[in-house]
Write a protein that holds these residues in place. Sequence first.
Motif, PDB file in Angstrom:
ATOM      1  N   ARG A 209     -11.145 -64.852 -21.321  1.00 41.04           N
ATOM      2  CA  ARG A 209     -11.169 -64.522 -19.898  1.00 41.04           C
ATOM      3  C   ARG A 209     -11.793 -63.153 -19.638  1.00 41.04           C
ATOM      4  O   ARG A 209     -12.474 -62.961 -18.624  1.00 41.04           O
ATOM      5  CB  ARG A 209      -9.764 -64.626 -19.319  1.00 41.04           C
ATOM      6  CG  ARG A 209      -9.314 -66.072 -19.181  1.00 41.04           C
ATOM      7  CD  ARG A 209      -7.821 -66.271 -19.039  1.00 41.04           C
ATOM      8  NE  ARG A 209      -7.518 -67.698 -18.931  1.00 41.04           N
ATOM      9  CZ  ARG A 209      -7.488 -68.534 -19.963  1.00 41.04           C
ATOM     10  NH1 ARG A 209      -7.746 -68.088 -21.199  1.00 41.04           N
ATOM     11  NH2 ARG A 209      -7.227 -69.815 -19.784  1.00 41.04           N
ATOM     12  N   VAL A 210     -11.572 -62.225 -20.527  1.00 37.10           N
ATOM     13  CA  VAL A 210     -12.218 -60.913 -20.400  1.00 37.10           C
ATOM     14  C   VAL A 210     -13.728 -61.055 -20.497  1.00 37.10           C
ATOM     15  O   VAL A 210     -14.481 -60.453 -19.719  1.00 37.10           O
ATOM     16  CB  VAL A 210     -11.686 -59.941 -21.463  1.00 37.10           C
ATOM     17  CG1 VAL A 210     -12.574 -58.706 -21.574  1.00 37.10           C
ATOM     18  CG2 VAL A 210     -10.249 -59.534 -21.144  1.00 37.10           C
ATOM     19  N   ALA A 211     -14.187 -61.857 -21.444  1.00 29.12           N
ATOM     20  CA  ALA A 211     -15.630 -62.087 -21.576  1.00 29.12           C
ATOM     21  C   ALA A 211     -16.190 -62.759 -20.328  1.00 29.12           C
ATOM     22  O   ALA A 211     -17.268 -62.397 -19.837  1.00 29.12           O
ATOM     23  CB  ALA A 211     -15.914 -62.937 -22.810  1.00 29.12           C
ATOM     24  N   ALA A 212     -15.454 -63.724 -19.792  1.00 29.68           N
ATOM     25  CA  ALA A 212     -15.922 -64.431 -18.600  1.00 29.68           C
ATOM     26  C   ALA A 212     -15.978 -63.500 -17.399  1.00 29.68           C
ATOM     27  O   ALA A 212     -16.938 -63.519 -16.619  1.00 29.68           O
ATOM     28  CB  ALA A 212     -14.996 -65.612 -18.307  1.00 29.68           C
ATOM     29  N   ALA A 213     -14.957 -62.654 -17.239  1.00 29.32           N
ATOM     30  CA  ALA A 213     -14.923 -61.703 -16.124  1.00 29.32           C
ATOM     31  C   ALA A 213     -16.063 -60.706 -16.234  1.00 29.32           C
ATOM     32  O   ALA A 213     -16.708 -60.354 -15.240  1.00 29.32           O
ATOM     33  CB  ALA A 213     -13.579 -60.982 -16.094  1.00 29.32           C
ATOM     34  N   THR A 214     -16.327 -60.244 -17.450  1.00 29.97           N
ATOM     35  CA  THR A 214     -17.393 -59.272 -17.673  1.00 29.97           C
ATOM     36  C   THR A 214     -18.760 -59.870 -17.368  1.00 29.97           C
ATOM     37  O   THR A 214     -19.570 -59.282 -16.644  1.00 29.97           O
ATOM     38  CB  THR A 214     -17.351 -58.763 -19.121  1.00 29.97           C
ATOM     39  OG1 THR A 214     -16.076 -58.161 -19.378  1.00 29.97           O
ATOM     40  CG2 THR A 214     -18.454 -57.755 -19.379  1.00 29.97           C
ATOM     41  N   ALA A 215     -19.023 -61.038 -17.926  1.00 28.74           N
ATOM     42  CA  ALA A 215     -20.324 -61.682 -17.710  1.00 28.74           C
ATOM     43  C   ALA A 215     -20.548 -62.007 -16.238  1.00 28.74           C
ATOM     44  O   ALA A 215     -21.684 -61.955 -15.752  1.00 28.74           O
ATOM     45  CB  ALA A 215     -20.408 -62.956 -18.551  1.00 28.74           C
ATOM     46  N   ALA A 216     -19.491 -62.304 -15.512  1.00 29.04           N
ATOM     47  CA  ALA A 216     -19.627 -62.637 -14.100  1.00 29.04           C
ATOM     48  C   ALA A 216     -19.947 -61.408 -13.252  1.00 29.04           C
ATOM     49  O   ALA A 216     -20.682 -61.499 -12.265  1.00 29.04           O
ATOM     50  CB  ALA A 216     -18.336 -63.283 -13.599  1.00 29.04           C
ATOM     51  N   GLN A 217     -19.416 -60.260 -13.632  1.00 29.93           N
ATOM     52  CA  GLN A 217     -19.596 -59.054 -12.834  1.00 29.93           C
ATOM     53  C   GLN A 217     -20.892 -58.309 -13.121  1.00 29.93           C
ATOM     54  O   GLN A 217     -21.505 -57.739 -12.212  1.00 29.93           O
ATOM     55  CB  GLN A 217     -18.431 -58.087 -13.087  1.00 29.93           C
ATOM     56  CG  GLN A 217     -17.084 -58.566 -12.596  1.00 29.93           C
ATOM     57  CD  GLN A 217     -15.986 -57.619 -13.027  1.00 29.93           C
ATOM     58  OE1 GLN A 217     -15.697 -56.626 -12.362  1.00 29.93           O
ATOM     59  NE2 GLN A 217     -15.379 -57.910 -14.168  1.00 29.93           N
ATOM     60  N   GLU A 218     -21.294 -58.272 -14.370  1.00 32.61           N
ATOM     61  CA  GLU A 218     -22.369 -57.364 -14.778  1.00 32.61           C
ATOM     62  C   GLU A 218     -23.708 -57.546 -14.046  1.00 32.61           C
ATOM     63  O   GLU A 218     -24.414 -56.570 -13.835  1.00 32.61           O
ATOM     64  CB  GLU A 218     -22.579 -57.440 -16.291  1.00 32.61           C
ATOM     65  CG  GLU A 218     -21.609 -56.586 -17.087  1.00 32.61           C
ATOM     66  CD  GLU A 218     -21.797 -55.102 -16.848  1.00 32.61           C
ATOM     67  OE1 GLU A 218     -22.950 -54.651 -16.663  1.00 32.61           O
ATOM     68  OE2 GLU A 218     -20.797 -54.372 -16.847  1.00 32.61           O
ATOM     69  N   PRO A 219     -24.078 -58.741 -13.632  1.00 33.50           N
ATOM     70  CA  PRO A 219     -25.346 -58.827 -12.883  1.00 33.50           C
ATOM     71  C   PRO A 219     -25.279 -58.149 -11.515  1.00 33.50           C
ATOM     72  O   PRO A 219     -26.316 -57.936 -10.883  1.00 33.50           O
ATOM     73  CB  PRO A 219     -25.549 -60.347 -12.723  1.00 33.50           C
ATOM     74  CG  PRO A 219     -24.747 -60.964 -13.813  1.00 33.50           C
ATOM     75  CD  PRO A 219     -23.546 -60.084 -13.947  1.00 33.50           C
ATOM     76  N   VAL A 220     -24.073 -57.809 -11.054  1.00 30.52           N
ATOM     77  CA  VAL A 220     -23.897 -57.307  -9.699  1.00 30.52           C
ATOM     78  C   VAL A 220     -23.347 -55.886  -9.670  1.00 30.52           C
ATOM     79  O   VAL A 220     -23.821 -55.038  -8.923  1.00 30.52           O
ATOM     80  CB  VAL A 220     -22.968 -58.248  -8.897  1.00 30.52           C
ATOM     81  CG1 VAL A 220     -22.852 -57.785  -7.448  1.00 30.52           C
ATOM     82  CG2 VAL A 220     -23.458 -59.686  -8.964  1.00 30.52           C
ATOM     83  N   VAL A 221     -22.307 -55.631 -10.448  1.00 30.22           N
ATOM     84  CA  VAL A 221     -21.707 -54.293 -10.525  1.00 30.22           C
ATOM     85  C   VAL A 221     -21.476 -53.949 -11.987  1.00 30.22           C
ATOM     86  O   VAL A 221     -21.458 -54.815 -12.857  1.00 30.22           O
ATOM     87  CB  VAL A 221     -20.368 -54.209  -9.752  1.00 30.22           C
ATOM     88  CG1 VAL A 221     -20.567 -54.441  -8.275  1.00 30.22           C
ATOM     89  CG2 VAL A 221     -19.341 -55.178 -10.327  1.00 30.22           C
ATOM     90  N   ALA A 222     -21.282 -52.660 -12.249  1.00 27.04           N
ATOM     91  CA  ALA A 222     -20.946 -52.214 -13.600  1.00 27.04           C
ATOM     92  C   ALA A 222     -19.462 -52.449 -13.830  1.00 27.04           C
ATOM     93  O   ALA A 222     -18.622 -51.909 -13.112  1.00 27.04           O
ATOM     94  CB  ALA A 222     -21.281 -50.726 -13.761  1.00 27.04           C
ATOM     95  N   SER A 223     -19.145 -53.276 -14.796  1.00 24.07           N
ATOM     96  CA  SER A 223     -17.747 -53.623 -15.050  1.00 24.07           C
ATOM     97  C   SER A 223     -17.156 -52.714 -16.118  1.00 24.07           C
ATOM     98  O   SER A 223     -17.875 -52.093 -16.895  1.00 24.07           O
ATOM     99  CB  SER A 223     -17.631 -55.086 -15.482  1.00 24.07           C
ATOM    100  OG  SER A 223     -18.179 -55.270 -16.779  1.00 24.07           O
TER     101      SER A 223
END
Length: 399
Positions: free
Chosen positions: A205-219
């Motif tokens: 879930r951490v990987a999924a949350a990170t991959a989802a955010q990074e194209p838009v904001v710095a996670s």
Amino acid sequence: MFRRRAWAVGAAAIVGLCALTASSSASAQVTGRAEAPTVAAEAIAEAAGPDERAEMLVGRMTTAQQAASIVMGHIPTTDAAALSAYMAQGLGGFILMGANIPATDGELAALTASLTIDPELPPLIAIDQEGGIVSRLPADDYAASTTLKSLPVADTAAAFSARAALVAKSGITVDFGTVADVTADPSSFIYGRALGTDPKSSADRVAAATAAQEPVVASTLKHFPGHGAAPGDSHHAIPSTVETLDEWRAKDAVPFIAGIDAGASLLMFGHLAYTSVDPAPASLSARWHEIARDELGFDGVLVTDDLGMLQSSGLPEYADPVANAVTAVAVGNDLVLMIAGSTADTASEIVAGITAAVDSGALPAERLADAATRVVALRLQSSAASAEWSLCAECEPAG
């Protein structure tokens, strides 16, 4: 030198450097220090990427400017004029707390815009938008950790994709929103905020949350090396554990490794002690920073958790926020965060303390320059983000 994100940075990001040169000269005249070596603005504009440009830009800064560039401050107000005056110190970032969130989206966008003094090198504007238990934005009703830990991994990706769009829509560029701590203990203060109850489920879930955010904001991954093993709340104490390094590698490290591999831009160090590794809190531990860089291979921005929390522990050795900040930079942090107990003067006091530490030789100039370069590179990348985003109309609310 640093991991490159999938964001394009245009040469226009260097237009404001003439103003920096003038500011550097003024600072040199006031302090009596020699002006920092200069690099032609044209040369910086022609540099290959944000890392090289950041290095050149930092090379033009005075020590005081470098020190300011690694401080993320906070004052509790929605007064745009007060916020602009505060950021005119040259601070590298600002964190929005509840007291900074106005009533409407339009007011929030205007507020975040007021934090930028130089549009070509805007500060990092951050928020703790985990969703659920820790949520600053009232419009965030997307699923959060309390339910995501028991839902398919795809639900985490969808929720954090929507959350990232909401954050970006507000003019915010950094989300301190991904809790990589793991615990199966419902009595732990971090349990309700964790994305999983075991290393594997949390890592997925951490990987999924990170991959989802990074194209838009710095996670951001927090709270390294992991609150799950250390009972207690670091807002009021220094939680500790006797967990060994090998035990950590097998358990608490797993979600952080997954988030790093997924491309997280920042890694936040917690005020918690793994006494078998280092009796000092991880935020002030050179050993833990070495592990993050050399063992886990993280080459993004290392940021402290709120240094005000160290003071709130009541321990006399952490009573001085300036000393805490200097130590934090010396052991390897790139960005120092100060919220609790801070006033309008605290950030400038920290800047002065870091500057004095470099001048005295207590803090190596190279360490400060490295930290400043990492932070400036992320600022350049964030200001040139080219990803398109929109709010998720079909995402289910948290319920």
